[in-house]
Design an enzyme around this catalytic site. Structure first.
Site, PDB file in Angstrom:
ATOM      1  N   HIS A  73      69.960  66.394 -96.999  1.00 57.24           N
ATOM      2  CA  HIS A  73      71.242  65.743 -96.722  1.00 57.24           C
ATOM      3  C   HIS A  73      72.212  66.717 -96.062  1.00 57.24           C
ATOM      4  CE1 HIS A  73      69.643  62.700 -99.373  1.00 57.24           C
ATOM      5  NE2 HIS A  73      70.584  61.891 -98.931  1.00 57.24           N
ATOM      6  N   VAL A 129      79.213  57.745-100.258  1.00 59.49           N
ATOM      7  CA  VAL A 129      80.625  57.620 -99.868  1.00 59.49           C
ATOM      8  C   VAL A 129      81.046  56.204 -99.497  1.00 59.49           C
ATOM      9  CG1 VAL A 129      80.793  60.032 -99.152  1.00 59.49           C
ATOM     10  CG2 VAL A 129      80.172  58.291 -97.463  1.00 59.49           C
TER      11      VAL A 129
END
Length: 171
Positions: A73, A129
């Site tokens: 990531h 998010v």
């Protein structure tokens, strides 16, 4: 949850399945490959069921493989984002949280927090998010810096599984 609108995982060949689901877990097609190799059935045409199986594969993997997925990531608001080097999914997720609209001071704060987090835990900060904004993300960064390494490792895996669910739902 209902079945995918136009995609029935149970009707796909291994190559088609892996091609369709390889990106659900960042640069980690092994999750989709493992799932297919375990057997795909009509129940897997349900997003919730498919996600639960994928999440279980991640949680059952050895720590080295889990850490490799965490490290696949990108940093939130990191240099890769600024240079446009993120996967399409990561770009969309970060944009949805308004990260591309950071002020120079906010970008500097993200860089400091990314560095502090990596120094403390040895891996990148992971947060699903979607539905958040940059202020909440920065606050989560600061709060999570107080966790133990084991708490954060478990949290990173949980956040990755949340990201995977969002990506499946977006399909």
């Amino acid at each position: 949850m209902s079945a995918f609108a136009t995609l029935k995982p149970s009707s796909l060949s291994r190559a088609e399945f892996v091609r369709a689901f390889a990106g659900i877990y960042e640069h980690s097609p092994w999750v989709a490959e493992t799932l297919f190799d375990q057997g795909i059935g009509p129940a897997d045409d349900d997003i919730g069921h498919l996600h639960a199986r994928m999440a279980a594969i991640l949680l059952a993997a050895d720590r080295e493989r889990q850490l490799a997925l965490i490290d696949a990531h990108p940093d939130l608001a990191g240099k890769a984002a600024v240079r446009g080097e993120l996967t399409a999914a990561s770009t969309a997720e970060q944009a949805g949280a308004g990260i591309q609209d950071c002020t120079p001071e906010e970008f500097a704060r993200f860089e400091r927090l990314n560095a502090a987090y990596k120094a403390r835990f040895g891996f990148v900060f992971i947060m699903a998010v979607k539905g958040s904004d940059r202020q909440r993300i920065l606050a989560a960064f600061e709060e999570r810096l107080n966790h133990t390494p084991e708490q954060e490792f478990a949290r990173a895996l949980a956040e990755i599984n949340r990201i995977a669910l969002f990506r499946l739902q977006a399909m």
